[in-house]
Design a protein around this motif. Structure first.
Motif, short mmCIF file in Angstrom:
data_model
loop_
_atom_site.label_atom_id
_atom_site.label_comp_id
_atom_site.label_asym_id
_atom_site.label_seq_id
_atom_site.Cartn_x
_atom_site.Cartn_y
_atom_site.Cartn_z
N ARG A 286 -48.91 94.14 -16.08
CA ARG A 286 -48.09 93.01 -16.56
C ARG A 286 -48.17 91.91 -15.50
O ARG A 286 -47.90 92.15 -14.32
N VAL A 287 -48.57 90.73 -15.94
CA VAL A 287 -48.78 89.61 -15.01
C VAL A 287 -47.67 88.57 -15.20
O VAL A 287 -47.34 88.22 -16.33
N PHE A 288 -47.10 88.10 -14.10
CA PHE A 288 -46.14 86.98 -14.14
C PHE A 288 -46.71 85.84 -13.30
O PHE A 288 -47.08 86.05 -12.14
N TYR A 289 -46.79 84.69 -13.90
CA TYR A 289 -47.29 83.49 -13.21
C TYR A 289 -46.09 82.66 -12.75
O TYR A 289 -45.24 82.30 -13.56
N TRP A 290 -46.03 82.36 -11.48
CA TRP A 290 -44.93 81.55 -10.95
C TRP A 290 -45.48 80.22 -10.48
O TRP A 290 -45.87 80.07 -9.33
N ASN A 291 -45.53 79.29 -11.43
CA ASN A 291 -46.00 77.95 -11.09
C ASN A 291 -44.85 77.23 -10.40
O ASN A 291 -43.81 77.03 -11.00
N ARG A 292 -45.05 76.88 -9.15
CA ARG A 292 -43.97 76.29 -8.36
C ARG A 292 -42.75 77.22 -8.35
O ARG A 292 -41.67 76.87 -8.84
N GLY A 293 -42.93 78.42 -7.81
CA GLY A 293 -41.87 79.43 -7.85
C GLY A 293 -40.92 79.40 -6.66
O GLY A 293 -39.73 79.62 -6.82
N LEU A 294 -41.47 79.12 -5.48
CA LEU A 294 -40.66 79.30 -4.26
C LEU A 294 -40.78 78.05 -3.38
O LEU A 294 -41.88 77.65 -3.01
N PRO A 295 -39.62 77.45 -3.02
CA PRO A 295 -39.70 76.24 -2.18
C PRO A 295 -40.08 76.56 -0.75
O PRO A 295 -39.77 77.64 -0.24
N ARG A 296 -40.74 75.63 -0.11
CA ARG A 296 -41.05 75.72 1.33
C ARG A 296 -40.46 74.46 1.96
O ARG A 296 -40.97 73.37 1.74
N TYR A 297 -39.38 74.62 2.70
CA TYR A 297 -38.73 73.44 3.26
C TYR A 297 -39.59 72.80 4.34
O TYR A 297 -40.18 73.49 5.15
N ARG A 298 -39.61 71.48 4.33
CA ARG A 298 -40.35 70.76 5.36
C ARG A 298 -39.40 70.35 6.48
O ARG A 298 -38.19 70.58 6.40
N ARG A 299 -39.96 69.70 7.49
CA ARG A 299 -39.11 69.19 8.59
C ARG A 299 -38.08 68.23 8.01
O ARG A 299 -38.36 67.51 7.06
N HIS A 300 -36.91 68.21 8.57
CA HIS A 300 -35.82 67.30 8.18
C HIS A 300 -35.24 67.62 6.79
O HIS A 300 -34.54 66.79 6.22
N HIS A 301 -35.58 68.78 6.25
CA HIS A 301 -35.09 69.13 4.91
C HIS A 301 -33.56 69.06 4.85
O HIS A 301 -32.99 68.45 3.95
N ALA A 302 -32.90 69.72 5.84
CA ALA A 302 -31.43 69.79 5.81
C ALA A 302 -30.82 68.39 5.86
O ALA A 302 -29.83 68.12 5.15
N GLU A 303 -31.43 67.49 6.64
CA GLU A 303 -30.90 66.11 6.70
C GLU A 303 -31.06 65.41 5.35
O GLU A 303 -30.16 64.70 4.91
N HIS A 304 -32.20 65.63 4.69
CA HIS A 304 -32.40 65.00 3.37
C HIS A 304 -31.35 65.49 2.38
O HIS A 304 -30.79 64.71 1.62
N VAL A 305 -31.11 66.80 2.40
CA VAL A 305 -30.14 67.37 1.45
C VAL A 305 -28.74 66.81 1.75
O VAL A 305 -28.00 66.44 0.84
N ALA A 306 -28.41 66.72 3.04
CA ALA A 306 -27.09 66.19 3.42
C ALA A 306 -26.96 64.75 2.96
O ALA A 306 -25.90 64.33 2.47
N ALA A 307 -28.06 63.97 3.07
CA ALA A 307 -28.02 62.55 2.66
C ALA A 307 -27.79 62.46 1.14
O ALA A 307 -27.02 61.62 0.67
N VAL A 308 -28.45 63.33 0.39
CA VAL A 308 -28.25 63.34 -1.07
C VAL A 308 -26.79 63.66 -1.37
O VAL A 308 -26.15 62.98 -2.18
N ARG A 309 -26.26 64.67 -0.71
CA ARG A 309 -24.88 65.07 -1.01
C ARG A 309 -23.90 63.94 -0.67
O ARG A 309 -22.90 63.76 -1.38
#
Ligand code: FAD
Length: 350
Positions: A286-309
């Protein structure tokens, strides 16, 4: 209020809002015909097959706590076989767990790995089933949100096909790339940084065998691959790792592959046959395809998320939740869903 996305984060956000009592009228909109997002468990001929996550670190309290609230605390089971090997291209030998995680690019502390993993007797899908049972009546499947429009102090969620839902509060529990696009359309400038969070694509292949087909004894819970000549990146001996994954006298293996040309089940079997001395063909795969399944955070990710919030805080109640922000594991998504639900409850109480 409306929760958009019925992955684990969205389901937990809705659950958190419902736990506040009859105060809130909650609707969950999901574009697919099933809830759970990347959590998928299937039963095939007495096997329990995981398409996405197969467990959480035993050191993480979120899943057992949620399971207890949902009345399935006694369904949580612990990892049986422990230990990982590495396939070098010619040889399979034991390896330290931390090194195996590093080879897979997983950032996890040795101390956390030491306690092993936990799951449910019937697979991770049990958690989704228990949540959807509690959310019966609020969950609307095949309702993909195509846009969000501000209407004074309220929100209007447009649905693909032309209908719409009105809400005084919204939780966007979508992958970051989808949420980011929605946020950009309502003028949240940092939405773009979310839309650009890279997500890795992968394929999982589950293969069933009779135990006597496998020539090599399955030591530990699986192996990682440290060789460029293989397509498989790792393999879990699912039927050794957790109880009840395969009928007596059978083995269930799960291979992880990067996207490739050709049939992943054929490739996975061919490579596993070499590594584990497997005779004959799998009983099924049984095959499962995960197109864009798992995020990989880049540098400054937490700051970007905080800015959005910070930008969201200036709008009518709107929260983001899910793997794209504060941790990609199931436990982190549960925390994220709960936090979003609590934030919305607090804002609505003002
Ligand atoms: C192959 C794989 C193995 C993994 N293994 C593990 C593991 O062993 N342990 C672990 O802790 N974590 C694991 N993870 C990570 C973890 O499972 C996920 O990060 C987590 O489940 C994501 O939950 P989510 O609710 O944030 O997102 P999703 O599960 O992606 O849910 C988002 C939901 O939104 C829906 N949606 C999308 N667009 C729209 C729209 N426009 N309108 C309405 N709905 C929409 C989607 O259909 C989906 O149901 C794994 C992930 C993958 C892909």
């Amino acid at each position: 209020m409306v929760v958009v996305g019925a992955g684990i984060a969205g389901l937990v956000a809705a659950w958190e809002l419902l736990r506040e009592g009859a105060k809130f009228d909650v609707t969950v909109l999901e574009s697919e015909r099933r809830a759970g997002g990347v959590i998928v468990t299937e039963r095939v001929d007495g096997f329990v097959v995981e398409g996405g996550p197969d467990g959480v670190l035993a050191s993480e309290p979120e899943v057992p706590a949620l399971a207890a609230e949902l009345g399935i605390g006694d369904h949580v089971v612990s990892q049986l076989a422990r230990g990982t090997s590495v396939w070098s291209g010619t040889d399979l030998r034991p390896i330290e767990e931390g090194r195996a995680a590093t080879l897979l690019g997983i950032d996890v502390k040795n101390a956390d790995l030491g306690a092993g993993f936990r799951t449910f007797a019937g697979g991770m899908g049990e958690l989704v089933a228990a949540l959807t049972a509690r959310l019966a009546g609020t969950l609307h499947l095949a309702q993909g949100a195509s846009g969000l429009v501000r209407d004074g102090t309220r929100w209007r969620i447009a649905i693909t096909g032309g209908s719409a839902y009105d809400a005084d509060a919204v939780v966007l529990a979508l992958p970051a790339w989808a949420a980011g696009r929605v946020l950009e359309t309502i003028g949240v400038h940092h939405g773009r940084s979310l839309a650009e969070v890279p997500y890795l694509s992968s394929i999982t292949v589950s293969l069933a065998y009779r135990a006597d087909q496998i020539g090599r004894s399955l030591e530990g819970a699986g192996f990682v691959v440290d060789s460029d000549s293989n397509h498989i990146r790792a393999c879990t001996y699912a039927s050794s790792k957790f109880p009840g994954r395969a009928p007596e006298g059978h083995a269930l293996l799960r291979a992880f592959l990067q996207p490739l040309e050709g049939d992943p089940a054929v490739v996975a079997h061919r490579e596993l046959a070499t590594i584990l001395a497997i005779r004959g063909e799998p009983l099924w795969s049984r095959v499962f395809y995960w197109n864009r399944g798992l995020p990989r955070y880049r540098r400054h990710h937490a700051e970007h998320v905080a800015a959005v919030r910070r930008q969201l805080a200036r709008l009518p109640p709107l929260a983001i939740a899910g793997a794209g922000y504060d941790g990609a594991g199931v436990s982190a998504c549960i925390r994220s869903g709960r936090a979003a639900g609590r934030l919305i409850a607090r804002l609505m109480a003002r």
